[in-house]
Write an enzyme that holds these catalytic residues in place. Sequence first.
Site, PDB file in Angstrom:
ATOM      1  N   GLN A  91       0.850  -1.194   0.000  1.00 32.62           N
ATOM      2  CA  GLN A  91       0.000   0.000   0.000  1.00 32.62           C
ATOM      3  C   GLN A  91       0.887   1.245   0.000  1.00 32.62           C
ATOM      4  OE1 GLN A  91      -3.667  -0.540   2.814  1.00 32.62           O
ATOM      5  NE2 GLN A  91      -1.982  -1.732   3.690  1.00 32.62           N
ATOM      6  N   HIS A 109      -1.368   1.420  -4.369  1.00 35.30           N
ATOM      7  CA  HIS A 109      -1.793   2.808  -4.154  1.00 35.30           C
ATOM      8  C   HIS A 109      -0.918   3.795  -4.910  1.00 35.30           C
ATOM      9  CE1 HIS A 109      -3.963   1.765  -0.117  1.00 35.30           C
ATOM     10  NE2 HIS A 109      -4.665   1.412  -1.181  1.00 35.30           N
ATOM     11  N   CYS A 117      -0.252  10.856 -16.355  1.00 34.84           N
ATOM     12  CA  CYS A 117      -0.865  11.893 -17.188  1.00 34.84           C
ATOM     13  C   CYS A 117      -2.389  11.789 -17.107  1.00 34.84           C
ATOM     14  CB  CYS A 117      -0.434  11.738 -18.653  1.00 34.84           C
ATOM     15  SG  CYS A 117      -1.187  13.003 -19.718  1.00 34.84           S
ATOM     16  N   CYS A 136       3.372  16.074 -20.186  1.00 37.78           N
ATOM     17  CA  CYS A 136       3.458  14.624 -20.333  1.00 37.78           C
ATOM     18  C   CYS A 136       4.471  14.293 -21.436  1.00 37.78           C
ATOM     19  CB  CYS A 136       2.074  14.072 -20.706  1.00 37.78           C
ATOM     20  SG  CYS A 136       2.081  12.349 -21.223  1.00 37.78           S
ATOM     21  N   THR A 176       0.117  -2.716   8.812  1.00 41.32           N
ATOM     22  CA  THR A 176      -1.025  -1.961   8.305  1.00 41.32           C
ATOM     23  C   THR A 176      -2.151  -1.991   9.329  1.00 41.32           C
ATOM     24  OG1 THR A 176      -2.586  -1.678   6.453  1.00 41.32           O
ATOM     25  CG2 THR A 176      -1.935  -3.929   6.988  1.00 41.32           C
ATOM     26  N   SER A 177      -2.886  -0.870   9.387  1.00 41.97           N
ATOM     27  CA  SER A 177      -3.912  -0.717  10.426  1.00 41.97           C
ATOM     28  C   SER A 177      -5.221  -1.403  10.045  1.00 41.97           C
ATOM     29  CB  SER A 177      -4.199   0.780  10.656  1.00 41.97           C
ATOM     30  OG  SER A 177      -4.670   1.359   9.447  1.00 41.97           O
TER      31      SER A 177
HETATM   32  N1  APR Z   1       6.465  -2.336  12.836  1.00 46.90           N
HETATM   33  C1  APR Z   1       5.266  -2.909  12.531  1.00 46.90           C
HETATM   34  N2  APR Z   1       4.093  -2.233  12.477  1.00 46.90           N
HETATM   35  C2  APR Z   1       4.151  -0.912  12.741  1.00 46.90           C
HETATM   36  C3  APR Z   1       5.346  -0.233  13.057  1.00 46.90           C
HETATM   37  C4  APR Z   1       6.538  -1.011  13.090  1.00 46.90           C
HETATM   38  N3  APR Z   1       7.727  -0.466  13.380  1.00 46.90           N
HETATM   39  N4  APR Z   1       5.051   1.078  13.266  1.00 46.90           N
HETATM   40  C5  APR Z   1       3.725   1.210  13.079  1.00 46.90           C
HETATM   41  N5  APR Z   1       3.169   0.021  12.782  1.00 46.90           N
HETATM   42  C6  APR Z   1       1.777  -0.289  12.469  1.00 46.90           C
HETATM   43  C7  APR Z   1       0.780   0.490  13.279  1.00 46.90           C
HETATM   44  O1  APR Z   1       0.462  -0.228  14.476  1.00 46.90           O
HETATM   45  C8  APR Z   1      -0.419   0.562  12.331  1.00 46.90           C
HETATM   46  O2  APR Z   1      -1.277  -0.563  12.538  1.00 46.90           O
HETATM   47  O3  APR Z   1       1.571   0.081  11.134  1.00 46.90           O
HETATM   48  C9  APR Z   1       0.212   0.456  10.945  1.00 46.90           C
HETATM   49  C10 APR Z   1       0.173   1.759  10.173  1.00 46.90           C
HETATM   50  O4  APR Z   1      -1.171   2.059   9.925  1.00 46.90           O
HETATM   51  P1  APR Z   1      -1.532   3.321   9.005  1.00 46.90           P
HETATM   52  O5  APR Z   1      -0.761   4.508   9.461  1.00 46.90           O
HETATM   53  O6  APR Z   1      -3.027   3.372   8.939  1.00 46.90           O
HETATM   54  O7  APR Z   1      -0.944   2.955   7.567  1.00 46.90           O
HETATM   55  P2  APR Z   1      -1.576   1.968   6.516  1.00 46.90           P
HETATM   56  O8  APR Z   1      -2.296   0.839   7.176  1.00 46.90           O
HETATM   57  O9  APR Z   1      -0.492   1.616   5.549  1.00 46.90           O
HETATM   58  O10 APR Z   1      -2.648   2.910   5.766  1.00 46.90           O
HETATM   59  C11 APR Z   1      -3.345   2.323   4.666  1.00 46.90           C
HETATM   60  O11 APR Z   1      -4.361   4.460   4.197  1.00 46.90           O
HETATM   61  O12 APR Z   1      -3.861   6.708   4.300  1.00 46.90           O
HETATM   62  C12 APR Z   1      -4.111   5.647   3.424  1.00 46.90           C
HETATM   63  O13 APR Z   1      -3.362   5.220   1.238  1.00 46.90           O
HETATM   64  C13 APR Z   1      -2.927   5.375   2.550  1.00 46.90           C
HETATM   65  O14 APR Z   1      -1.812   3.294   2.020  1.00 46.90           O
HETATM   66  C14 APR Z   1      -2.376   4.059   3.078  1.00 46.90           C
HETATM   67  C15 APR Z   1      -3.613   3.386   3.643  1.00 46.90           C
END
Ligand code: APR
Length: 243
Positions: A91, A109, A117, A136, A176-177
């Site tokens: 992502q 993403h 373009c 472009c 990822t969250s």
């Molecule tokens: N190791 C492992 N996990 C981690 C670490 C680390 N050092 N630091 C943070 N995290 C975890 C957090 O606990 C959280 O669950 O990474 C996650 C980051 O979550 P987000 O900030 O929401 O990022 P993400 O999940 O990639 O967001 C998804 O949302 O804003 C949009 O397009 C954007 O691609 C992004 C999408």
Amino acid sequence: MKGIRNIVVLTGAGISAESGIATFRGPGGLWEGHRVEDVCTPEALAADAELVHRFYDVRRAALATVVPNAAHDALARLDAEWPGELLIVTQNVDDLHERAAAKRMLHMHGELRSALCAACGSREAWSGDLPPGSACGACGAGALRPDIVFFGEMPYEMERIEAALARCDLFVSIGTSGAVYPAAGFVQTARHYGAETLELNLDPSAGSVFFAESRMGAAGVLVPDWVAEVLGWDGSTFRPGRS
Ligand code: APR
């Protein structure tokens, strides 16, 4: 884990956190005082192209100040040594997976180091600032925009991702969250097709409940350990799953 041949790995901002790239929703999850959602929509681009282009210019320039961490390096090792199928779906829009030499991967993403373009749809590598109205290289229109999938736009390569999820024996989510779909739903798709599911994350995510196993900790520690575990599976474990 028995019968694992095809692996899909989803990565999010957490895998790049230890490289110094801020995540979106963690502490200080605002960029330059802007909420990501206020500068990552087609409406924001139409209303204030200067602001949106500059927001990505700053993030693109920052790539020169960061390097891949042990988690990126471990996934690149898995890519080089895993004899079955592997797809790393990120992502993230940074280039740290590539710089760690990952090959079997895609950016769902978009990418900071690419310009799209809006007139002809072609893409070109871009490394410096991208002012609104940039021409472009393919059609000449002054219509280049950051090659980023904005909220409300369709993520890239969804057919390829869904095909990989349907074939995978193991789905692993890293950093990822689970806050943004369709990526947040991949674990349920993988489970539907019978895959094992594993989450490696600093904190429990919105999707933790869907994973058969969740390991909490820093990606820089968890991912190298997991890759060593996977590559250490002996032949009796690595048994062709779905061919
Ligand atoms: N190791 C492992 N996990 C981690 C670490 C680390 N050092 N630091 C943070 N995290 C975890 C957090 O606990 C959280 O669950 O990474 C996650 C980051 O979550 P987000 O900030 O929401 O990022 P993400 O999940 O990639 O967001 C998804 O949302 O804003 C949009 O397009 C954007 O691609 C992004 C999408």
